[in-house]
Design a protein around this motif. Structure first.
Motif, PDB file in Angstrom:
ATOM      1  N   ILE A 175       0.835  -1.195   0.000  1.00  0.00           N
ATOM      2  CA  ILE A 175       0.000   0.000   0.000  1.00  0.00           C
ATOM      3  C   ILE A 175       0.867   1.241   0.000  1.00  0.00           C
ATOM      4  N   ASP A 176       0.391   2.261  -0.681  1.00  0.00           N
ATOM      5  CA  ASP A 176       1.083   3.529  -0.804  1.00  0.00           C
ATOM      6  C   ASP A 176       1.676   3.983   0.538  1.00  0.00           C
ATOM      7  N   ASP A 177       2.991   4.200   0.516  1.00  0.00           N
ATOM      8  CA  ASP A 177       3.724   4.540   1.732  1.00  0.00           C
ATOM      9  C   ASP A 177       3.170   5.735   2.494  1.00  0.00           C
ATOM     10  N   SER A 178       2.834   6.800   1.734  1.00  0.00           N
ATOM     11  CA  SER A 178       2.445   8.023   2.424  1.00  0.00           C
ATOM     12  C   SER A 178       1.118   7.835   3.154  1.00  0.00           C
TER      13      SER A 178
ATOM     14  N   GLU B 282       1.868   5.944   6.242  1.00  0.00           N
ATOM     15  CA  GLU B 282       2.484   6.855   7.209  1.00  0.00           C
ATOM     16  C   GLU B 282       1.427   7.681   7.939  1.00  0.00           C
ATOM     17  N   TYR B 283       0.433   8.120   7.162  1.00  0.00           N
ATOM     18  CA  TYR B 283      -0.639   8.914   7.751  1.00  0.00           C
ATOM     19  C   TYR B 283      -1.364   8.088   8.818  1.00  0.00           C
ATOM     20  N   ALA B 284      -1.690   6.845   8.461  1.00  0.00           N
ATOM     21  CA  ALA B 284      -2.379   5.960   9.410  1.00  0.00           C
ATOM     22  C   ALA B 284      -1.511   5.743  10.646  1.00  0.00           C
ATOM     23  N   ARG B 285      -0.221   5.563  10.404  1.00  0.00           N
ATOM     24  CA  ARG B 285       0.688   5.320  11.512  1.00  0.00           C
ATOM     25  C   ARG B 285       0.738   6.530  12.446  1.00  0.00           C
ATOM     26  N   SER B 286       0.706   7.733  11.842  1.00  0.00           N
ATOM     27  CA  SER B 286       0.790   8.929  12.672  1.00  0.00           C
ATOM     28  C   SER B 286      -0.444   9.023  13.581  1.00  0.00           C
TER      29      SER B 286
ATOM     30  N   ALA C 177      -2.487   8.397  -7.696  1.00  0.00           N
ATOM     31  CA  ALA C 177      -1.394   7.462  -7.934  1.00  0.00           C
ATOM     32  C   ALA C 177      -0.080   7.966  -7.344  1.00  0.00           C
ATOM     33  N   ARG C 178       0.101   9.252  -7.345  1.00  0.00           N
ATOM     34  CA  ARG C 178       1.404   9.784  -6.940  1.00  0.00           C
ATOM     35  C   ARG C 178       1.533   9.878  -5.425  1.00  0.00           C
TER      36      ARG C 178
END
Lengths: 590, 434
Positions: free
Chosen positions: A446-449, A452-456, A589-590
């Protein structure tokens, strides 16, 4: 060539000192003659005319003066068709055959042929006059699900060998000579389908090593999405007893998206291996529709089996993994537990009276661990195919404390760390991988960013939870309380997974993507909720709906229904997106 | 047979003596004759003609001129029905007034069972203790320690399980037992009539340390033989921490490098090779091991309980005279509790969840928070649970314990407050509590 001989001069536990004649090499195998039996052992130190051997058996009854015969070969395994579905001990002794021969107990000094004596349908792939190098295929045999490449032995000199003769298509015994090759000087060698390789040497007959960039799907959400493992990568699973290391490894061994799984049960309970032994033949691999056993090899040196063989068992396992990698296959090696392997090194080091390092582990502990994990990797072979060995090792830290030498040495060399926490397992939150302390350097599905948001949110939620413990719910703002609830939701519907539920226990990547997308929208939304009670009720409802959704088959009608209901539910209170989340969503996508 | 006598002891360190001798095999047994009497010893290290032996009765009073006679055989124990009802020391010498047994000697510390010959455990062992039968079922061939602080009634618990468990044979291995505790076991078993199916290997706190190390091997070697001959054997080992401490003492005497808090690096392997003797032989009997591990300072991360936890299939955590539902775990219970009664698993989970909620309410109460109606219900439930099920004196069969569980629930809650499935409630909820 005449084999070297020696005589026992001392015995200390499983270490025997031997006075020898002639030349012997380190890691050479020697056999100690005791009464009518021969005890396999390995040279681990040479000093003048005296060698120290670690014996892979119990040393009761060994006397000073007993004769020792050296084999002139390093500790090796046999490689060839028929390895799959086998159950070996740490020295590649086939355990079921041993049971048939010796009954209930492991009789010492009995060494059986590891490669089953059977016929295979051989198809040649080279012709007389062709030039081949070590590890090049000369033909194939069908081994269950796979086309097993019969290769020129890896140990041959890396020069062009000319095929002098090759058997035509037909059925041959595994030990029949199927080809004759000669080197540029004209020395001829016979080839069968079997050859051996020293376990402590990595197999490097490939073109180049590649960066592990493809996710190895485990169907465990927290791993694939948050803490991914790559094909050809390494990861470790440390955890105190009872935190679920072995259960997690068993799940991975069933579900991992690889061709072959090698399970090295190293110094752990025999009962756990028995579960695998009895269950795997019955379980069907959804990918192939065949029994899981067909893609599995089990190396089993449980805690009560001799310690020196335990030390060898992880090497035995990784050598077999490398062998199948040479055929362009993806292999996963699961070692449970590397701490027991490290302890075996410690026991031996103590007997050798080496100067101890931390917690009496030998000074070379770190380099041995690094060496072992470095045998993982994704490689491009000379024929252009790509194969990989992925290594996942559990660590059993003393007292559950990760600050001990084995965990620390392992963390230095692995690409992902799945730390199990007693806190989470006590709270029955499985898999008990700690979502905040663990890390991975690989890319997931899954898209990294977005991840990261979920992790934050998870981190924020945890902070707020800590704060709430001090100031109480009353002292927390509604906004903070929403974030706290979002984190709890993420934990209970995504990070936790019910391994007993037939649907939830293994989640395909497509489904993870779909689920994560909905979850991301929920986490990224701003809600119009009056007070904390309303927040709590709302998130309870969302959680219940989400869990129901998790438990239905993706292909069922109910799946779509529940997804709709869930979406409707969260939208009923949503009044827009958090700007950060919105940007990520529109970024597409980006 | 070679029976040469050596009369020059080169060194005496701790309980280890060294003599110069030829043709001695590792692990061989010897007899050391001193002016105080005879003692067995066994070979633990060979270095050319220097033979190190550990003396079972300790090296106290051994003189450099005493005799050492090698027997040419390893440590063994007699195996026959004659063992039943008898009491021996760690080296196999009778402790009771009965005759010494020398028939049919078998080796101790034999090889491990081939994992390919093991089977998945499948039979429950009933103990009559609800905290075990209902919540953490003991399974035939399981290896399970009782983690306990000194002072807890762990030996009483062992004795109770021994008398009530449905097994053919009980083998008690006592290590560092207080003499009183030894007498307690003996009296209790005799009174209940279980002595005739019991064999004891007892090392008391005042006996030589080396014998302590032999106890598990003696007990398990005999157990294994009886199991092969079709008997269901329950081995009780108390206290394994004393065994580990004896190993520590020996390792330090032998100049081994200690790994953690003075314990030798092979602590894990040594404990595992004993515990792994627990087995269910297909077509024959079984060995189940219940051991006591006292935790110094109630510290579960102490090397002995810690290593034990990695080896055994769960643990019973004895605290405050009760088997704690949290911290206790039987890893094998899933293998059997699906076949006992249809409500077993659900009731087990449901009752524990409520008990855990009770603990939270209790904490809230102790902190002075106001109690809600729900809290009051939980408090009532918790007290009933503790007095009717957790109390170690409760002695009822599983089915009765399950029924009692339903009664307790019905006394405290409405059906929909229990979190149990509706169909179970329909069939099991007590009709009317007066």
């Amino acid at each position: 060539m005449a084999k070297n001989k020696g005589r026992v001069t001392g015995v200390n536990g499983n270490m025997v000192t031997v006075e020898f004649d002639g030349a012997i090499s380190k890691n050479e195998v020697g056999y100690i003659h005791v009464g009518g039996t021969r005890l396999k052992s390995e040279v681990i130190r040479i000093n003048g005319r005296t060698a120290s051997l670690q014996v892979f058996e119990m040393t009761n009854g060994v006397a000073v003066g007993d004769s020792v015969e050296f084999s002139d070969e390093m500790l090796s395994v046999e490689l060839g068709p028929g390895l799959l579905t086998q159950i070996y001990d740490g020295l590649q002794n086939p355990l079921p055959d041993l049971a048939a021969k010796c009954g209930f107990f492991l009789q010492r000094g009995v060494y059986l042929d590891p490669i089953p004596d059977r016929d295979w349908a051989f198809t040649p792939s080279v012709h007389v006059g062709d030039s081949v190098r070590p590890a090049d295929a000369i033909g194939t045999v069908p081994e269950g699900l796979f086309t097993h490449q019969i290769m020129v032995p890896f140990s041959f000199a890396d020069v062009p060998w000319t095929v002098v003769s090759i058997k035509e298509k037909g059925v041959y015994n595994v030990r029949d000579v199927i080809a004759v090759v000669k080197d540029p000087k004209g020395n001829e060698r016979n080839l069968t389908m079997v050859f051996s390789w020293p376990v402590k040497k990595a197999i490097t007959r490939y073109e180049e090593r590649l960066r592990p960039d493809e996710t190895m799907v485990t169907k465990v959400r927290i791993i694939d999405t948050f803490l991914p493992v790559a094909k050809g990568g390494t990861y470790c699973v440390p955890g105190p007893f009872g935190a679920g290391k072995t259960v997690l490894q068993h799940l991975t061994s069933r579900n991992a998206d690889v061709d072959i799984v090698i399970i090295a049960a190293c110094g752990e309970r025999a009962g756990e291996v028995v579960e695998v032994l009895k269950e795997f033949p019955e379980l069907i691999d959804p990918k192939t529709g065949r029994s899981l056993m067909e893609r599995t090899i089990i190396i089993c040196n449980t805690s009560s089996m001799p310690v020196a063989a335990r030390e060898a068992s992880v090497y035995t396992a990784v050598t077999m993994a490398e062998y199948y990698r040479q055929m362009g296959l993806d292999v996963l090696l699961l070692a449970d537990s590397t701490s027991r392997w490290a302890q075996a090194m410690r026991e031996m080091s103590g007997r050798l009276e080496e100067i101890p390092g931390e917690e009496a582990f030998p000074a070379y502990l770190e380099s041995r661990i690094a060496e072992f994990y470095e045998r993982a990797g994704k490689v491009r072979l000379r024929n252009g195919r790509v194969g990989s060995v992925t290594i996942g090792g559990t660590v059993s830290p003393a007292g559950g404390n990760f600050e001990e030498p084995v965990t620390q040495a392992t963390l230095k060399v692995v690409g992902a760390f799945h730390g199990l926490s007693r806190e989470r397992s006590d709270a029955r939150k499985y898999p008990a991988i700690h979502p905040m302390e663990s890390w991975s350097k690989y890319t997931g599905i899954i898209d990294d960013s977005k991840v990261e948001y979920a992790r934050s949110i998870l981190f924020r939620s945890n902070e707020i939870n800590q704060m709430m413990k001090v100031v109480g719910e009353e002292g927390t703002s509604v906004d903070d309380y929403v974030i706290y609830q979002k984190g709890e939701l993420l934990d209970s519907v995504y990070l936790q997974q019910n391994s007993f539920d037939p649907v939830d226990s293994a989640v395909l990547p497509e489904r993870q993507e779909e689920t994560f997308d909905v979850l991301f929208h929920i986490l990224g939304s701003i809600y119009d909720l009056e007070d904390k009670k309303e927040v709590r009720l709302f998130f309870n409802e969302v959680r219940q709906k989400f869990l129901d959704w998790n438990n239905v088959e993706q292909k069922s009608e109910r799946f779509g229904q529940l997804e709709e209901e869930l979406t409707e539910l969260y939208r009923s209170k949503a009044v827009g997106f958090d700007p950060v989340a919105e940007k990520l969503l529109s970024g597409g996508a980006r | 047979m070679m029976q040469k006598v050596y009369t020059k002891i080169e060194s005496i360190v701790g309980n280890v003596i060294t003599v110069r001798a030829d043709g001695v095999k590792n692990g061989d047994l010897a007899i050391v004759t001193t002016s105080h009497g005879e003692s067995y010893a066994n070979v633990i290290k060979l270095d050319r003609d220097m033979v190190s032996l550990q003396v079972f009765s300790g090296a106290q009073g051994i003189s450099t001129g005493d005799q050492v006679r090698f027997l040419g055989v390893p440590m063994r124990v007699s195996y026959s029905e004659d063992l039943l009802g008898r009491v021996f020391t760690g080296s196999g010498v009778p402790r009771d007034k009965g005759p010494a047994l020398t028939e049919n000697m078998i080796e101790i510390g034999g090889p491990s069972v081939n994992p390919a010959k093991r089977i998945i455990p499948r039979n429950m062992i009933r103990t009559g203790i609800p905290m075990i039968d209902v919540f953490n079922t003991l399974v035939e061939s399981q290896k399970l320690p009782i983690f306990s602080v000194s002072g807890e009634p762990y030996n009483q618990l062992l004795a109770r399980i021994a008398m009530q468990a449905e097994v053919d044979l009980i083998i008690l291995g006592g290590m560092g037992l207080k003499y009183d505790d030894y007498l307690f076991f003996k009296d209790t078993l005799e009174k209940s009539g279980a002595m005739s199916r019991t064999i004891m290997f007892i090392h008391t706190a005042s006996d030589p340390t080396v014998e302590c190390m032999l106890v598990p091997d003696m007990a398990l070697a005999v157990a294994e033989r009886f199991a092969i001959d079709g008997k269901k054997v329950l081995v009780l080992l108390t206290d394994m921490t004393n065994f580990a401490d004896a190993m520590k003492e020996m390792a330090i005497t032998m100049d081994q490098v200690p790994s953690n808090r003075g314990y030798p690096g092979d602590l894990y392997s040594s404990l595992a090779s004993r515990y792994e003797k627990a087995v269910d032989f297909e077509g024959a009997g079984s060995v189940t091991i219940l051991a006591v591990t006292t935790m110094p300072g109630d510290d579960v991360t102490h090397p002995v309980p810690d290593n034990t936890g990695y080896i055994t299939e769960g643990q019973y955590y004895l605290k405050g005279g009760r088997i704690e539902p949290f911290g206790s775990l039987s890893r094998l219970k899933q293998q059997v509790n699906k076949d006992t009664r249809d409500d077993h698993r659900a009731l087990m989970d449901g009752m524990i969840k409520l008990y855990s909620a009770y603990k939270e309410s209790l904490e809230k109460k102790s902190m002075g928070f106001q109690m809600s109606e729900w809290d009051d219900k939980l408090l009532k439930y918790g007290e009933l649970f503790e007095s009717k099920l957790m109390d170690l004196s409760v002695n009822i069969p599983l089915e009765q314990a399950l029924d009692l569980g339903w009664e307790i629930l019905a006394e405290c809650f409405e059906p929909n407050e229990t979190g149990l499935k509706s169909d179970l409630i329909l069939s099991r909820w007590p009709k009317k509590v007066s």
